[in-house]
Write an enzyme that holds these catalytic residues in place. Structure first.
Site, PDB file in Angstrom:
ATOM      1  N   ALA A  74       4.438  -2.171  -1.542  1.00 37.70           N
ATOM      2  CA  ALA A  74       3.696  -3.156  -2.335  1.00 37.70           C
ATOM      3  C   ALA A  74       2.234  -3.085  -1.899  1.00 37.70           C
ATOM      4  CB  ALA A  74       4.265  -4.549  -2.076  1.00 37.70           C
ATOM      5  N   GLY A 119       8.176  -1.324  -0.593  1.00 35.88           N
ATOM      6  CA  GLY A 119       8.512  -1.394  -2.009  1.00 35.88           C
ATOM      7  C   GLY A 119       8.736  -0.024  -2.639  1.00 35.88           C
ATOM      8  N   GLU A 122      12.190   0.734  -1.849  1.00 36.50           N
ATOM      9  CA  GLU A 122      13.018  -0.175  -2.665  1.00 36.50           C
ATOM     10  C   GLU A 122      13.064   0.304  -4.115  1.00 36.50           C
ATOM     11  OE1 GLU A 122      10.685  -3.507  -1.119  1.00 36.50           O
ATOM     12  OE2 GLU A 122      12.568  -4.507  -0.654  1.00 36.50           O
ATOM     13  N   GLU A 142       8.045  -3.462   6.700  1.00 35.68           N
ATOM     14  CA  GLU A 142       7.562  -4.833   6.490  1.00 35.68           C
ATOM     15  C   GLU A 142       7.460  -5.628   7.781  1.00 35.68           C
ATOM     16  OE1 GLU A 142       9.726  -3.298   4.587  1.00 35.68           O
ATOM     17  OE2 GLU A 142       9.239  -3.634   2.484  1.00 35.68           O
TER      18      GLU A 142
HETATM   19  N1  COA Z   1      -1.010  -1.216   0.048  1.00 42.98           N
HETATM   20  C1  COA Z   1      -2.313  -1.096  -0.206  1.00 42.98           C
HETATM   21  N2  COA Z   1      -3.032  -0.011   0.127  1.00 42.98           N
HETATM   22  C2  COA Z   1      -2.363   0.986   0.746  1.00 42.98           C
HETATM   23  C3  COA Z   1      -1.002   0.915   1.056  1.00 42.98           C
HETATM   24  C4  COA Z   1      -0.315  -0.251   0.667  1.00 42.98           C
HETATM   25  N3  COA Z   1       0.984  -0.416   0.888  1.00 42.98           N
HETATM   26  N4  COA Z   1      -0.651   2.063   1.702  1.00 42.98           N
HETATM   27  C5  COA Z   1      -1.760   2.817   1.779  1.00 42.98           C
HETATM   28  N5  COA Z   1      -2.801   2.157   1.195  1.00 42.98           N
HETATM   29  C6  COA Z   1      -4.170   2.623   1.052  1.00 42.98           C
HETATM   30  C7  COA Z   1      -4.904   2.553   2.384  1.00 42.98           C
HETATM   31  O1  COA Z   1      -5.374   1.233   2.626  1.00 42.98           O
HETATM   32  C8  COA Z   1      -6.018   3.553   2.121  1.00 42.98           C
HETATM   33  O2  COA Z   1      -6.970   2.958   1.297  1.00 42.98           O
HETATM   34  P1  COA Z   1      -8.565   3.161   1.630  1.00 42.98           P
HETATM   35  O3  COA Z   1      -8.774   4.649   1.494  1.00 42.98           O
HETATM   36  O4  COA Z   1      -9.241   2.363   0.572  1.00 42.98           O
HETATM   37  O5  COA Z   1      -8.749   2.665   3.046  1.00 42.98           O
HETATM   38  C9  COA Z   1      -5.324   4.628   1.283  1.00 42.98           C
HETATM   39  O6  COA Z   1      -4.192   4.005   0.694  1.00 42.98           O
HETATM   40  C10 COA Z   1      -4.845   5.817   2.092  1.00 42.98           C
HETATM   41  O7  COA Z   1      -3.997   5.332   3.144  1.00 42.98           O
HETATM   42  P2  COA Z   1      -4.241   5.630   4.702  1.00 42.98           P
HETATM   43  O8  COA Z   1      -3.598   4.522   5.472  1.00 42.98           O
HETATM   44  O9  COA Z   1      -5.692   5.882   4.955  1.00 42.98           O
HETATM   45  O10 COA Z   1      -3.430   6.998   4.837  1.00 42.98           O
HETATM   46  P3  COA Z   1      -2.781   7.591   6.184  1.00 42.98           P
HETATM   47  O11 COA Z   1      -2.395   8.976   5.837  1.00 42.98           O
HETATM   48  O12 COA Z   1      -3.672   7.354   7.351  1.00 42.98           O
HETATM   49  O13 COA Z   1      -1.455   6.711   6.426  1.00 42.98           O
HETATM   50  C11 COA Z   1       0.562   5.584   5.746  1.00 42.98           C
HETATM   51  C12 COA Z   1      -0.391   6.759   5.495  1.00 42.98           C
HETATM   52  C13 COA Z   1       1.583   5.583   4.613  1.00 42.98           C
HETATM   53  C14 COA Z   1       1.273   5.746   7.089  1.00 42.98           C
HETATM   54  C15 COA Z   1      -0.227   4.250   5.746  1.00 42.98           C
HETATM   55  O14 COA Z   1      -1.033   4.208   4.577  1.00 42.98           O
HETATM   56  C16 COA Z   1       0.592   2.998   5.764  1.00 42.98           C
HETATM   57  O15 COA Z   1       1.136   2.627   6.795  1.00 42.98           O
HETATM   58  N6  COA Z   1       0.690   2.298   4.606  1.00 42.98           N
HETATM   59  C17 COA Z   1       1.333   1.018   4.510  1.00 42.98           C
HETATM   60  C18 COA Z   1       2.822   1.163   4.488  1.00 42.98           C
HETATM   61  C19 COA Z   1       3.465  -0.195   4.440  1.00 42.98           C
HETATM   62  O16 COA Z   1       3.371  -1.003   5.330  1.00 42.98           O
HETATM   63  N7  COA Z   1       4.144  -0.449   3.317  1.00 42.98           N
HETATM   64  C20 COA Z   1       4.889  -1.655   3.136  1.00 42.98           C
HETATM   65  C21 COA Z   1       4.101  -2.661   2.422  1.00 42.98           C
HETATM   66  S1  COA Z   1       5.043  -4.129   2.185  1.00 42.98           S
END
Ligand code: COA
Length: 267
Positions: A74, A119, A122, A142
């Site tokens: 999400a 999500g 999911e 989460e």
């Molecule tokens: N919601 C909003 N933005 C997200 C996102 C999410 N769930 N997952 C990634 N993004 C965004 C990042 O904020 C970043 O945006 P920016 O360039 O404007 O800063 C962009 O996508 C790229 O992500 P980034 O974190 O820089 O990539 P990474 O390769 O370093 O890491 C992940 C990849 C997937 C490990 C990391 O993005 C992450 O942990 N995401 C969240 C996962 C999560 O907690 N999901 C559950 C949500 S309920």
């Protein structure tokens, strides 16, 4: 609401295409790792509902744009400041969208091309079949944000991989690779990235040779087995919504957006 939706409709957050009786839905937010904001969820729901009664479509493939993510969850930036009411509504809507996929009378396959987190996982679990690329990674992180899954993850994960494995997965927030996902039964097949869509098409082309009414019936019957446990969904919606009043949730989302570890205090 879906009266005006057809397979020709264009969507703000999706690329859709219909070819050889297959409807392709691609989440098109590559710069945000295809994170599922409310608009994306609404678009997915409308796209899926648009083919329910469309005789020219016999199956659906859902994937994410680019090579990095199916959907990274999400949209944290969008929900970080939600109230309890907004969080509960978000969860209710997410449940409704994924139920529309689960109950689609045509087979829906998730083509998982990269991260399937929160999500995103999911969403994949609501599809009837999951095929992933070797570089896909899965997780329900989460708890790192101080919240629980809100789109039926607590329900579908236990159904797919069993209660004990689901609890470990949900409580550690660990990410797993494609080989582990296959071993756990989270995905049906793992293939090289360049063969991902072809593998999904191969499965749908086989299902296409069967009687459509029988396929729709199989989906209804299998779903019926799990419907009797539907009260777990309501528990999840209420639990999820209540987190929007907690300090740990505010800290968890803030820490993600500020790119630092969260400091949880237990309130
Ligand atoms: N919601 C909003 N933005 C997200 C996102 C999410 N769930 N997952 C990634 N993004 C965004 C990042 O904020 C970043 O945006 P920016 O360039 O404007 O800063 C962009 O996508 C790229 O992500 P980034 O974190 O820089 O990539 P990474 O390769 O370093 O890491 C992940 C990849 C997937 C490990 C990391 O993005 C992450 O942990 N995401 C969240 C996962 C999560 O907690 N999901 C559950 C949500 S309920």
């Amino acid at each position: 609401m879906i009266d005006n939706m057809s397979i020709e409709t264009t969507y703000q957050t999706l690329i859709t295409e219909s070819k050889n009786q297959i409807f392709y839905i691609t989440i098109n937010r590559e710069d945000k790792l295809n994170a599922l904001n409310i608009q994306t969820l609404t678009d997915i729901k409308n796209a899926v509902l648009s083919i329910y009664d469309e005789p020219s479509v016999r199956g659906v493939i859902i994937t994410g744009k680019g090579s990095k993510a199916f959907a990274a969850g999400a949209d944290i930036a969008e929900f970080a400041n939600f109230t309890v009411e907004e969080g509960t509504r978000m969860s209710e809507e997410g449940h409704a969208v994924l139920r529309a996929i689960d109950h689609c009378p045509k087979p829906v396959i998730a083509a998982i091309n990269g991260f399937a987190l929160g999500g995103g996982n999911e969403l994949a679990m609501s599809c009837h079949i999951r095929v992933c690329s070797e570089k896909a990674r899965f997780g329900q992180p989460e708890v790192n944000l101080g919240i629980t899954p809100g789109y039926a993850g607590t329900q579908r994960l236990a159904q797919l991989i069993g209660k004990g494995r689901a609890l470990e997965f949900l409580m550690t927030g660990d990410m797993i690779d494609s080989a582990t996902a296959l071993q756990l039964g989270l995905v049906n097949h793992v293939v090289p990235a360049e063969e991902l869509i072809a593998k999904c098409e191969e499965i749908l082309n086989k299902i296409k040779t069967k009687a459509p009414m029988a396929i729709a019936s199989v989906i209804r019957c299998v779903n019926a087995y799990y419907e009797k446990r539907a009260d777990g969904n309501n528990v999840e919606i209420n639990e999820f919504g209540n987190f929007f009043g907690s300090e740990d949730f505010i800290e968890g989302t803030k820490a993600f957006l500020e790119k630092r570890p969260a400091n949880f205090r237990g309130n």
